[in-house]
Design a protein around this motif. Sequence first.
Motif, PDB file in Angstrom:
ATOM      1  N   GLU A 291       0.814  -1.220   0.000  1.00  0.00           N
ATOM      2  CA  GLU A 291       0.000   0.000   0.000  1.00  0.00           C
ATOM      3  C   GLU A 291       0.850   1.274   0.000  1.00  0.00           C
ATOM      4  OE1 GLU A 291      -3.124  -0.127  -0.376  1.00  0.00           O
ATOM      5  OE2 GLU A 291      -3.822  -2.055   0.404  1.00  0.00           O
TER       6      GLU A 291
ATOM      7  N   LYS B 116       3.264   4.349  -0.959  1.00  0.00           N
ATOM      8  CA  LYS B 116       3.538   5.145  -2.149  1.00  0.00           C
ATOM      9  C   LYS B 116       4.455   6.307  -1.776  1.00  0.00           C
ATOM     10  CE  LYS B 116      -0.910   4.124  -4.337  1.00  0.00           C
ATOM     11  NZ  LYS B 116      -0.307   3.162  -5.279  1.00  0.00           N
TER      12      LYS B 116
ATOM     13  N   GLU C 139      -2.660   0.181   8.491  1.00  0.00           N
ATOM     14  CA  GLU C 139      -3.991   0.709   8.202  1.00  0.00           C
ATOM     15  C   GLU C 139      -3.926   2.183   7.797  1.00  0.00           C
ATOM     16  OE1 GLU C 139      -8.360   1.221  10.394  1.00  0.00           O
ATOM     17  OE2 GLU C 139      -6.735   0.133  11.393  1.00  0.00           O
TER      18      GLU C 139
ATOM     19  N   ALA D  62      -2.283   2.780   4.427  1.00  0.00           N
ATOM     20  CA  ALA D  62      -3.193   2.449   3.324  1.00  0.00           C
ATOM     21  C   ALA D  62      -4.207   3.565   3.103  1.00  0.00           C
ATOM     22  CB  ALA D  62      -3.906   1.132   3.620  1.00  0.00           C
ATOM     23  N   HIS D  63      -4.757   4.121   4.184  1.00  0.00           N
ATOM     24  CA  HIS D  63      -5.705   5.238   4.063  1.00  0.00           C
ATOM     25  C   HIS D  63      -5.040   6.425   3.376  1.00  0.00           C
ATOM     26  CE1 HIS D  63      -8.977   3.412   6.151  1.00  0.00           C
ATOM     27  NE2 HIS D  63      -8.425   3.432   7.350  1.00  0.00           N
ATOM     28  N   CYS D  64      -3.809   6.724   3.796  1.00  0.00           N
ATOM     29  CA  CYS D  64      -3.100   7.873   3.220  1.00  0.00           C
ATOM     30  C   CYS D  64      -2.844   7.665   1.727  1.00  0.00           C
ATOM     31  CB  CYS D  64      -1.779   8.096   3.956  1.00  0.00           C
ATOM     32  SG  CYS D  64      -1.946   8.787   5.620  1.00  0.00           S
ATOM     33  N   SER D  65      -2.354   6.508   1.366  1.00  0.00           N
ATOM     34  CA  SER D  65      -2.047   6.244  -0.042  1.00  0.00           C
ATOM     35  C   SER D  65      -3.307   6.300  -0.898  1.00  0.00           C
ATOM     36  CB  SER D  65      -1.372   4.875  -0.183  1.00  0.00           C
ATOM     37  OG  SER D  65      -0.091   4.880   0.400  1.00  0.00           O
ATOM     38  N   LYS D  66      -4.397   5.753  -0.392  1.00  0.00           N
ATOM     39  CA  LYS D  66      -5.652   5.768  -1.135  1.00  0.00           C
ATOM     40  C   LYS D  66      -6.126   7.189  -1.385  1.00  0.00           C
ATOM     41  CE  LYS D  66     -10.313   3.778  -1.127  1.00  0.00           C
ATOM     42  NZ  LYS D  66     -11.273   2.932  -0.353  1.00  0.00           N
ATOM     43  N   ALA D  67      -5.815   8.090  -0.447  1.00  0.00           N
ATOM     44  CA  ALA D  67      -6.218   9.489  -0.578  1.00  0.00           C
ATOM     45  C   ALA D  67      -5.194  10.314  -1.356  1.00  0.00           C
ATOM     46  CB  ALA D  67      -6.424  10.097   0.808  1.00  0.00           C
ATOM     47  N   GLY D  68      -4.165   9.652  -1.878  1.00  0.00           N
ATOM     48  CA  GLY D  68      -3.141  10.364  -2.637  1.00  0.00           C
ATOM     49  C   GLY D  68      -2.072  11.005  -1.782  1.00  0.00           C
TER      50      GLY D  68
ATOM     51  N   ASP E  55      -9.373   6.093  10.928  1.00  0.00           N
ATOM     52  CA  ASP E  55     -10.193   6.546   9.806  1.00  0.00           C
ATOM     53  C   ASP E  55     -10.185   8.064   9.647  1.00  0.00           C
ATOM     54  OD1 ASP E  55     -10.869   3.951   9.284  1.00  0.00           O
ATOM     55  OD2 ASP E  55     -12.773   4.018  10.366  1.00  0.00           O
TER      56      ASP E  55
END
Length: 292
Positions: free
Chosen positions: A142, A144, A160, A163-169, A279
């Motif tokens: 996850e 980046k 966790e 992953a949240h940070c990467s998903k949000a760019g 979250d």
Amino acid sequence: MSIFVNSDTRVIVQGMTGRAGTFYTDQALRYGSNYVGGVRPGKGGRRHLDLPLFDTVKEAVSETGANASLVIVPAPFAANAMIEAIEAGVETVVCVTERVPQHDMTRVKDALRQSQTMLIGPNSQGILTPGQCKIGVMPTVEAKPGTIGIASRSASLTSEILAHCSKAGLGQSTTVGVGGDNIHGVGFVECLKRFRDDPETEAVVLIGEIGGREEEDAAAYLKTLSYGKPVVAVVVGRHAPQGRRMGHAGTLSTFGLGTAAEKIEHLRDAGVVIAKNADEVVSAIAATKEPA
């Protein structure tokens, strides 16, 4: 840029021939990290994972130019392995071993005081500069590259939140697992100092938990200066019972000290933006970038 490790870091593994050492060295090699050898007394001159093996850290450093070491040996031998790397002049030592006896760690701390070595761990998931270098057991799928620095006491929450940070760019400059034991190497304060000096780290996330003094020390440090970058923190364990160890040696709240509420209060007073849970970390980072 990054802190502690980058694409130029040359890594040796103390305990590379063991099952865990083999697995995580292979993972790091597949990721593209620059691993240059392993240390296993009695097996010097052989090869493992197509890397040379050495009997001592001193030999490995001399032959390979290594400036970092992953210590992945059983707990009874971990302190001696760390001290050997320190005495060999290794710049960054990462120890993932759990349950290293505290009296052994006092010897390691004494060795560190007389050296220039930075120790990460023990009981750490390691360190990761995405796309450049992984030392330890931290997952990479996850991760980046980016501008968010992360320092954490919790391995599972690191994965966790990353992953949240990467998903949000929101990619990461470096993620550091400071370790879950009471006696360990670098902590939040040293990570904050390094992230502050790193021009490509634009914001810092601290992942804390009950017990110890990492969060209080971070708050005290932040109160001494204008940090210049937003700091977001999440501290877990708000509902943990007092006096009971939760998960590992460093997670223990006794007599009302080291509670999540106490830590959150110190950090908030130091200007840190508090996220209630994993979250909310991304939205907390976004809030720091909004006009006042």
